[in-house]
Design an enzyme around this catalytic site. Structure first.
Site, PDB file in Angstrom:
ATOM      1  N   GLU A 169       0.831  -1.212   0.000  1.00  0.00           N
ATOM      2  CA  GLU A 169       0.000   0.000   0.000  1.00  0.00           C
ATOM      3  C   GLU A 169       0.864   1.261   0.000  1.00  0.00           C
ATOM      4  OE1 GLU A 169      -3.025  -0.024  -0.586  1.00  0.00           O
ATOM      5  OE2 GLU A 169      -3.653  -2.046  -0.071  1.00  0.00           O
ATOM      6  N   ASN A 179       1.303   3.944  -3.120  1.00  0.00           N
ATOM      7  CA  ASN A 179       0.962   5.362  -2.947  1.00  0.00           C
ATOM      8  C   ASN A 179       2.078   6.284  -3.435  1.00  0.00           C
ATOM      9  OD1 ASN A 179      -1.558   4.857  -1.966  1.00  0.00           O
ATOM     10  ND2 ASN A 179      -1.077   5.319   0.165  1.00  0.00           N
ATOM     11  N   ARG A 205      -9.271   4.195  -7.757  1.00  0.00           N
ATOM     12  CA  ARG A 205      -8.641   3.932  -6.459  1.00  0.00           C
ATOM     13  C   ARG A 205      -9.754   3.793  -5.424  1.00  0.00           C
ATOM     14  NH1 ARG A 205      -4.456   1.757  -7.145  1.00  0.00           N
ATOM     15  NH2 ARG A 205      -4.045   2.039  -4.945  1.00  0.00           N
TER      16      ARG A 205
HETATM   17  N1  LIG Z   1       2.917   9.108  -0.998  1.00  0.00           N
HETATM   18  C1  LIG Z   1       1.888   9.950  -1.216  1.00  0.00           C
HETATM   19  N2  LIG Z   1       2.097  11.160  -1.835  1.00  0.00           N
HETATM   20  C2  LIG Z   1       1.072  12.010  -2.059  1.00  0.00           C
HETATM   21  N3  LIG Z   1      -0.214  11.768  -1.715  1.00  0.00           N
HETATM   22  C3  LIG Z   1      -0.485  10.603  -1.084  1.00  0.00           C
HETATM   23  C4  LIG Z   1       0.537   9.643  -0.803  1.00  0.00           C
HETATM   24  N4  LIG Z   1      -0.040   8.594  -0.165  1.00  0.00           N
HETATM   25  C5  LIG Z   1      -1.346   8.876  -0.057  1.00  0.00           C
HETATM   26  N5  LIG Z   1      -1.633  10.086  -0.600  1.00  0.00           N
HETATM   27  C6  LIG Z   1      -2.967  10.736  -0.643  1.00  0.00           C
HETATM   28  O1  LIG Z   1      -3.820  10.071   0.278  1.00  0.00           O
HETATM   29  C7  LIG Z   1      -4.992   9.582  -0.399  1.00  0.00           C
HETATM   30  C8  LIG Z   1      -5.470   8.285   0.241  1.00  0.00           C
HETATM   31  O2  LIG Z   1      -4.521   7.240   0.073  1.00  0.00           O
HETATM   32  P1  LIG Z   1      -5.039   5.729   0.149  1.00  0.00           P
HETATM   33  O3  LIG Z   1      -5.779   5.547   1.425  1.00  0.00           O
HETATM   34  O4  LIG Z   1      -3.879   4.833  -0.089  1.00  0.00           O
HETATM   35  O5  LIG Z   1      -6.094   5.607  -1.049  1.00  0.00           O
HETATM   36  P2  LIG Z   1      -5.887   5.531  -2.643  1.00  0.00           P
HETATM   37  O6  LIG Z   1      -4.452   5.158  -2.920  1.00  0.00           O
HETATM   38  O7  LIG Z   1      -6.833   4.474  -3.056  1.00  0.00           O
HETATM   39  O8  LIG Z   1      -6.233   6.883  -3.176  1.00  0.00           O
HETATM   40  C9  LIG Z   1      -4.580   9.453  -1.857  1.00  0.00           C
HETATM   41  O9  LIG Z   1      -5.681   9.509  -2.730  1.00  0.00           O
HETATM   42  C10 LIG Z   1      -3.631  10.655  -2.007  1.00  0.00           C
HETATM   43  O10 LIG Z   1      -4.330  11.852  -2.210  1.00  0.00           O
HETATM   44 MG   LIG Z   2      -3.328   3.831  -1.859  1.00  0.00          MG
END
Ligand SMILES: Nc1ncnc2c1ncn2[C@@H]1O[C@H](COP(=O)(O)OP(=O)(O)O)[C@@H](O)[C@H]1O
Ligand SMILES: [Mg+2]
Lengths: 143, 101
Positions: free
Chosen positions: A49, A53, A107
């Site tokens: 995960e 991300n 997502r």
């Molecule tokens: N490494 C990262 N850099 C920038 N934004 C991030 C990062 N990790 C998460 N995010 C932000 O947090 C939100 C939620 O992440 P997550 O719970 O993994 O859901 P998803 O990947 O399905 O969008 C993402 O949609 C993004 O906006």
């Molecule tokens: Mg994610």
């Protein structure tokens, strides 16, 4: 039993083909703690995960590097996954289950919820245009 | 018998990849949508018999395909889940929106 202490660091390209590599590498590193099948699956899922991300959100599928730092002390594992990409403006909102900024990519917004469900603690440090570091901890062998 | 997809009695069975992460999801989406368009079936089955791992990227793919099939009044289910995938279905709430066998 002698007290166990170990550390590793890795750096790799933010390519989706490295998602499998990253979770398997961390899995192999923590295998020395003799985790159960479930505990190992938890760690691999959480790493997957965090790395995904970095690729999708941190670098928005453009080129970049990802760093993983992993340490073991006794039966405790600490894993940090870091990018120097886009960063997160509102961390609390990002962590909320089902929140995603990329619905057009289908997502689910469940990445952080999974990290929290599978690990004991999840800390997020992030700054817009600087990058994001997610640190996760888990104690092995506590059921 | 080895297959990537099977069509039986108005039902399309999709074999899921060995590891259903973001990397595999991109490819699977395209392939699945192509098949759903080609075979306007009444039910869709996700077969996880050969799948050892799934993360939240898999959830998006499954929900997206469910929408595409249910739009036509279809029925969806998931079969042959291992323990890790079962927990992913449980935590994400996927269990509540589709039948799991
Ligand atoms: N490494 C990262 N850099 C920038 N934004 C991030 C990062 N990790 C998460 N995010 C932000 O947090 C939100 C939620 O992440 P997550 O719970 O993994 O859901 P998803 O990947 O399905 O969008 C993402 O949609 C993004 O906006
Ligand atoms: Mg994610």
């Amino acid at each position: 039993m002698e007290s166990l202490k170990n550390e590793m660091k890795m750096e790799f390209l933010a390519a989706s083909s490295n998602e499998g590599f990253a979770r398997v590498a961390v899995g192999a590193f923590v295998a020395g703690l003799n985790p159960t099948v479930d505990e190992l699956a938890d760690i691999k899922t959480a790493v997957s995960e965090a790395v995904t991300n970095c690729i999708i959100h941190g670098y928005e599928q453009k080129e970049g590097h990802i760093w993983i730092q992993c340490s073991i002390e006794g039966n405790k594992v600490e894993i940090s996954v870091m990018d120097v990409g886009k960063g997160i403006a509102d961390i609390a909102q990002a962590r909320a289950p089902m929140f995603t900024t990329k619905p057009e990519l289908e997502r689910s917004g469940m990445g952080f919820a999974f990290m929290e469900a599978f690990m004991d603690t999840v800390d997020v440090v992030s700054e817009p245009r600087k990058g994001t570091c997610v640190t996760m901890r888990k104690t092995i062998g506590e059921g | 018998m080895d297959y990537k997809y099977k069509k039986e009695y108005g039902c399309l069975i999709l074999k899921m990849p060995a590891e259903l992460d973001h990397h595999a999801a991109e490819f699977l989406k395209e392939e699945a949508d192509g098949l759903i368009l080609r075979y306007p079936v009444r039910s869709l089955v996700f077969d996880f018999a050969d799948t050892s791992f799934m993360d939240s990227s898999g959830i998006g793919v499954i929900i997206g395909r469910c929408k595409n099939v249910r739009f036509g009044g279809g029925y969806v289910k998931a079969v042959h889940l291992n323990e890790q995938i079962r927990r992913v279905f449980q935590i994400s709430g996927l269990r509540k929106i589709m039948e799991v066998e």
